[in-house]
Design an enzyme around this catalytic site. Structure first.
Site, PDB file in Angstrom:
ATOM      1  N   HIS A 192       0.835  -1.200   0.000  1.00 50.12           N
ATOM      2  CA  HIS A 192       0.000   0.000   0.000  1.00 50.12           C
ATOM      3  C   HIS A 192       0.867   1.247   0.000  1.00 50.12           C
ATOM      4  CE1 HIS A 192      -3.293   2.725   0.814  1.00 50.12           C
ATOM      5  NE2 HIS A 192      -4.127   1.706   0.658  1.00 50.12           N
ATOM      6  N   HIS A 193       0.438   2.249  -0.772  1.00 49.87           N
ATOM      7  CA  HIS A 193       1.207   3.489  -0.898  1.00 49.87           C
ATOM      8  C   HIS A 193       1.314   4.225   0.437  1.00 49.87           C
ATOM      9  CE1 HIS A 193       3.348   6.363  -3.212  1.00 49.87           C
ATOM     10  NE2 HIS A 193       2.736   6.144  -4.355  1.00 49.87           N
TER      11      HIS A 193
END
Length: 465
Positions: free
Chosen positions: A131-132
């Protein structure tokens, strides 16, 4: 999965909260291809002993308190829940098809840390889904490569090329040149920062065959790969004084998109010079070398060294109809002139500061709205990450390629480039109802580079005569 009750929760950074918004829920996909079949047990053992799972972000749950604010909560890692094996008999046509499906329809579960590794046994590859909110592309690729070793020296870490060098060109220059350079920096910064603000309000690109828009992030995707040889890019770079690989890449994008629009609209008289604006992310902090990661992880609160610290640039390209008399290197000259102006500005720092300010004052919902509008008002996303210069291994298995992309955005076209061992792979993720033939678009980019190389070779021969 048990949490650590004695360790206090840590609040998410503003950028981390932004990437968790439903409209911008962004997952980075890093595809690692292997020479031999993947030994799942060896992969799990390598990950279990790696710096990655020791990092606070990779060993914490994302939780929300009673007021709705997000926090990281330390927890125990169950490797078996993070490594997902896709068996040989899975109905899987290609790796790109699998990643394209992940890009639009498979969020990460909040009941475990926000990362996964999908092992595709039938294709000898693994897909790292991160996930960013855990960090940007530079820090995450560095973290991944810290678990790799050079193929020629199994005890040595990979050597990663320098993303960019900032040199003080004022030394040895006449004071008048320094003053003129400063005035240009101030002027271009004002112009580009004003354009950035207008893009968040109402200014948008003219619609073309590659345009997306609000809601397109939910549309089905296709994924194709364009491959470039570094030697070809360097040959083109030498044709123009002081050009860079990034200049060549953007020249290739400009030429390739013009070719593609000619293909999609053969009977339409597209206006010469029509603008297509790209959104690019630039790293704003010192990138620690892989050799520093081990020491960094031993320091208290080392997680603060990582995260998301990048600025946003608006990079325009222009449609130009190709003809028998046209010069392929003209695309490179225009790209270089545009990027040189951007290098003189504070646009990247301005976008980062204004984003941080909006997040702090108005919250993630309003900041997400502004980012969403910028994406809807532009035409494509592009990024470029410099990978290892030599061949590497992971879990003792030689790596054949490295590729990356992110989950879907309102753009109908996103392009992510990763270089590795003498070549660069561009992942081209498209909304297939808007761009139904990404393989042809990939060929447009590849042909554009080869045409530029041929023109550069002719120019070099002419100069020697």
């Amino acid at each position: 999965m048990d949490s650590h009750p004695n360790e206090p929760d840590e609040p998410l950074t503003p950028a981390g909260r932004l990437f968790l918004r439903p409209e911008m829920n962004t997952i980075i996909h890093c595809v690692v291809g292997f020479k031999h079949p993947v030994d799942v047990a060896e992969v799990k053992s390598t990950i279990r002993d790696s710096l990655m799972v020791q990092h606070p972000r990779f060993s914490s749950l994302m939780v929300r308190d009673s007021r709705g604010f997000e926090h990281w909560r330390k927890t125990h890692i169950d490797i078996d829940r993070h490594v997902i094996v896709v068996a040989h008999d899975h109905n899987l046509v290609s790796v790109n098809d699998y990643v394209a499906d992940l890009s639009v329809s498979s969020p990460l579960s909040n009941d475990k840390p926000l990362w996964e590794i999908h092992v595709l046994e039938g294709h000898n590859c693994a897909v790292f889904r991160i996930h960013h909110a855990l960090g940007d592309g530079i820090s995450l690729v560095s973290m991944l490569l810290a678990s790799c070793r050079r193929a020629a020296d199994t005890e040595a870490l990979p050597t990663v090329g320098v993303v960019g060098n900032k040199r003080d060109n004022s030394l040895g220059r006449d004071w008048r040149e320094v003053v003129v350079g400063f005035v240009k920096m101030v002027w271009f910064s004002l112009v580009f920062c004003m354009e950035f603000v207008l893009r968040t309000l109402w200014v948008c690109d003219r619609k073309t065959a590659i345009s997306g828009g609000a809601g397109v992030e939910l549309w089905p995707r296709k994924l194709a790969t364009a491959t470039f040889r570094f030697d070809d890019m360097k040959a083109v770079k030498r044709a123009i004084d002081n050009a860079t690989i990034n200049d060549v890449l953007f020249g290739v994008v400009s030429s390739g998109l013009s070719r593609y629009l000619d293909h999609r609209s053969p009977n339409e008289a597209l206006p010469e010079g029509i603008r297509m604006t790209g959104v690019a992310m630039i790293n704003l902090r010192q990138q620690p070398g892989l050799q520093e990661l081990s020491e960094m992880m031993k320091r208290k609160n080392s997680g603060s060294r990582w995260g998301n610290k990048f600025g946003m640039l608006l990079l325009p390209v222009y449609y130009h109809k190709a003809g028998p008399e046209s010069d392929p290197l003209a695309y490179l000259r225009r790209a270089k002139a545009m990027i040189d102006r951007k290098k003189r500005t504070l646009e990247g720092h301005f976008s980062y500061k204004i984003g941080h300010l909006v997040m702090s004052w108005f919250g993630s919902k309003f900041a997400c709205l502004l980012n969403y509008r910028i994406v809807c008002n532009t035409s494509f996303t592009i990024s470029n990450v410099v990978g290892p210069q030599e061949e590497i291994t992971l879990a003792g298995n030689p790596v054949t390629y490295l590729r990356a992309n992110t989950s879907s955005l309102p753009h109908a076209l996103t392009m992510h480039v990763v270089s590795y061992a003498g070549r660069a792979d561009m992942q081209i993720l498209v909304a297939k109802d808007i761009i139904p033939d990404p393989e042809f678009l990939a060929k447009c980019f590849e042909d554009a580079l080869l045409e530029m190389k041929e023109a550069a070779t002719v120019a070099e021969v002419s100069n020697k005569m």
